[in-house]
Design a protein around this motif. Structure first.
Motif, PDB file in Angstrom:
ATOM      1  N   GLY A  91      -0.947  48.696  23.246  1.00  0.00           N
ATOM      2  CA  GLY A  91       0.152  49.655  23.325  1.00  0.00           C
ATOM      3  C   GLY A  91      -0.362  51.087  23.464  1.00  0.00           C
ATOM      4  N   GLU A  92      -1.579  51.306  23.011  1.00  0.00           N
ATOM      5  CA  GLU A  92      -2.209  52.626  23.113  1.00  0.00           C
ATOM      6  C   GLU A  92      -2.763  52.882  24.521  1.00  0.00           C
ATOM      7  N   SER A  93      -3.576  51.936  24.974  1.00  0.00           N
ATOM      8  CA  SER A  93      -4.245  52.114  26.269  1.00  0.00           C
ATOM      9  C   SER A  93      -3.274  51.972  27.435  1.00  0.00           C
ATOM     10  N   CYS A  94      -2.292  51.128  27.283  1.00  0.00           N
ATOM     11  CA  CYS A  94      -1.344  50.871  28.372  1.00  0.00           C
ATOM     12  C   CYS A  94       0.076  51.045  27.853  1.00  0.00           C
ATOM     13  N   GLN A  95       0.479  52.277  27.758  1.00  0.00           N
ATOM     14  CA  GLN A  95       1.785  52.562  27.152  1.00  0.00           C
ATOM     15  C   GLN A  95       2.958  52.119  28.009  1.00  0.00           C
ATOM     16  N   THR A  96       2.687  51.953  29.294  1.00  0.00           N
ATOM     17  CA  THR A  96       3.715  51.408  30.178  1.00  0.00           C
ATOM     18  C   THR A  96       3.065  50.334  31.038  1.00  0.00           C
ATOM     19  N   MET A  97       3.886  49.495  31.653  1.00  0.00           N
ATOM     20  CA  MET A  97       3.349  48.473  32.552  1.00  0.00           C
ATOM     21  C   MET A  97       3.113  49.159  33.892  1.00  0.00           C
ATOM     22  N   ALA A  98       1.928  49.724  34.003  1.00  0.00           N
ATOM     23  CA  ALA A  98       1.632  50.512  35.194  1.00  0.00           C
ATOM     24  C   ALA A  98       0.704  49.770  36.140  1.00  0.00           C
ATOM     25  N   VAL A  99       0.977  49.975  37.408  1.00  0.00           N
ATOM     26  CA  VAL A  99       0.074  49.503  38.457  1.00  0.00           C
ATOM     27  C   VAL A  99      -0.092  50.685  39.394  1.00  0.00           C
ATOM     28  N   CYS A 100      -1.309  51.196  39.469  1.00  0.00           N
ATOM     29  CA  CYS A 100      -1.568  52.455  40.166  1.00  0.00           C
ATOM     30  C   CYS A 100      -0.587  53.486  39.591  1.00  0.00           C
ATOM     31  N   ASN A 101       0.259  54.077  40.395  1.00  0.00           N
ATOM     32  CA  ASN A 101       1.174  55.070  39.823  1.00  0.00           C
ATOM     33  C   ASN A 101       2.601  54.558  39.654  1.00  0.00           C
ATOM     34  N   THR A 102       2.741  53.272  39.741  1.00  0.00           N
ATOM     35  CA  THR A 102       4.081  52.695  39.616  1.00  0.00           C
ATOM     36  C   THR A 102       4.252  52.041  38.248  1.00  0.00           C
ATOM     37  N   GLN A 103       5.458  52.184  37.722  1.00  0.00           N
ATOM     38  CA  GLN A 103       5.749  51.564  36.420  1.00  0.00           C
ATOM     39  C   GLN A 103       6.759  50.452  36.590  1.00  0.00           C
ATOM     40  N   TYR A 104       6.540  49.368  35.875  1.00  0.00           N
ATOM     41  CA  TYR A 104       7.512  48.290  35.910  1.00  0.00           C
ATOM     42  C   TYR A 104       8.257  48.233  34.591  1.00  0.00           C
TER      43      TYR A 104
END
Ligand SMILES: [Zn+2]
Length: 246
Positions: A91-104
């Motif tokens: 949850g710290e390192s990946c606060q959102t489900m990001a792929v490149c600059n896109t969030q899912y």
């Protein structure tokens, strides 16, 4: 199920306190160099097998059986590949489900958008796919039992989410994958998966555009005759028609 509901509820409360739109304080990395595109890594595979041929529907096998068997296998392999880096996906390192600059975002059963961290998103994906592939009414294993009418659309949904997980591993955890020397496995799995979803037109090409640079490099050297989405070979066109028959 209970857990899912509780989680959704919790997230909804949590969301009310957050400002809309912006990612959780994390700025998108501007044009960061994509390590996974480095030729010394993209050429790494665990096999030179011709995946284009491997994904094609064998003559005597029912299409739905083929889709079910492959989808289930990809689910297990992608789950396994993610598990190798899951301790780094927090949850710290990946606060959102990001792929490149896109969030899912995850959408609950009512279609409500849920903002969640990457590990939570992956957990949603894996739990819901696990539920589907072990549901005898959706993925029947008993002789004579029919596939439901919604089977194709469910397979498409599963493949879309599995793609997000693979893409997240590349965009956020390629360094760790490299350190574990598992990039050959990841590249092989990705190539196999992409050629499979293309062959049966399972994921909208717009959805996979985000990783087109990688797909181009990996799949063009893997016996794929088409690099783009619109001009598939006669094989894939045939497969698509076949899919629509049901
Ligand atoms: Zn992550």
């Amino acid at each position: 199920m209970d857990f899912f509901k509780k989680f959704v509820l919790h997230r909804s409360i949590f969301m009310c306190r957050k400002s809309k739109g912006k990612p959780n304080g994390k700025k998108p990395a501007p044009e960061e160099k994509k390590l996974y595109l480095e030729p010394e890594y993209t050429k790494s595979r665990i096999t030179d097998f011709e995946f284009k041929e491997l994904v094609m529907l064998p003559r005597e096998i029912d299409l739905n059986e083929w889709l079910a068997s492959n989808t289930t296998t990809f689910f297990h392999h992608i789950n396994l590949q993610y598990s190798t880096i899951s301790e780094f996906c927090t949850g710290e390192s990946c606060q959102t489900m990001a792929v490149c600059n896109t969030q899912y975002y995850w959408y609950d059963e009512r279609g409500k958008k849920i903002k969640c961290t990457a590990p939570q998103y992956v957990d949603f994906v894996m739990s819901s796919v696990q539920k589907l592939v072990t549901d005898e009414d959706v993925f029947p294993t008993k002789y004579g039992k029919e596939f439901p009418n919604s089977f194709e659309s469910l397979v498409k949904k599963i493949c879309k989410y599995l793609f997000h997980v693979l893409a997240h591993i590349y965009s956020s955890h390629f360094k760790e994958t490299l350190a574990l020397e598992l990039h050959g496995h990841l590249n092989t799995l990705y190539t196999h998966f992409i050629l499979f979803i293309r062959e049966f037109n399972l994921v909208d090409p717009k959805e996979t555009t985000i990783m087109d640079d990688l797909t181009e490099v990996l799949c063009s050297s893997s016996g794929s005759s088409s690099n783009g989405s619109g001009n598939g070979s006669s094989n894939s066109a045939g497969a698509q028609n076949h899919v629509k028959e049901r």
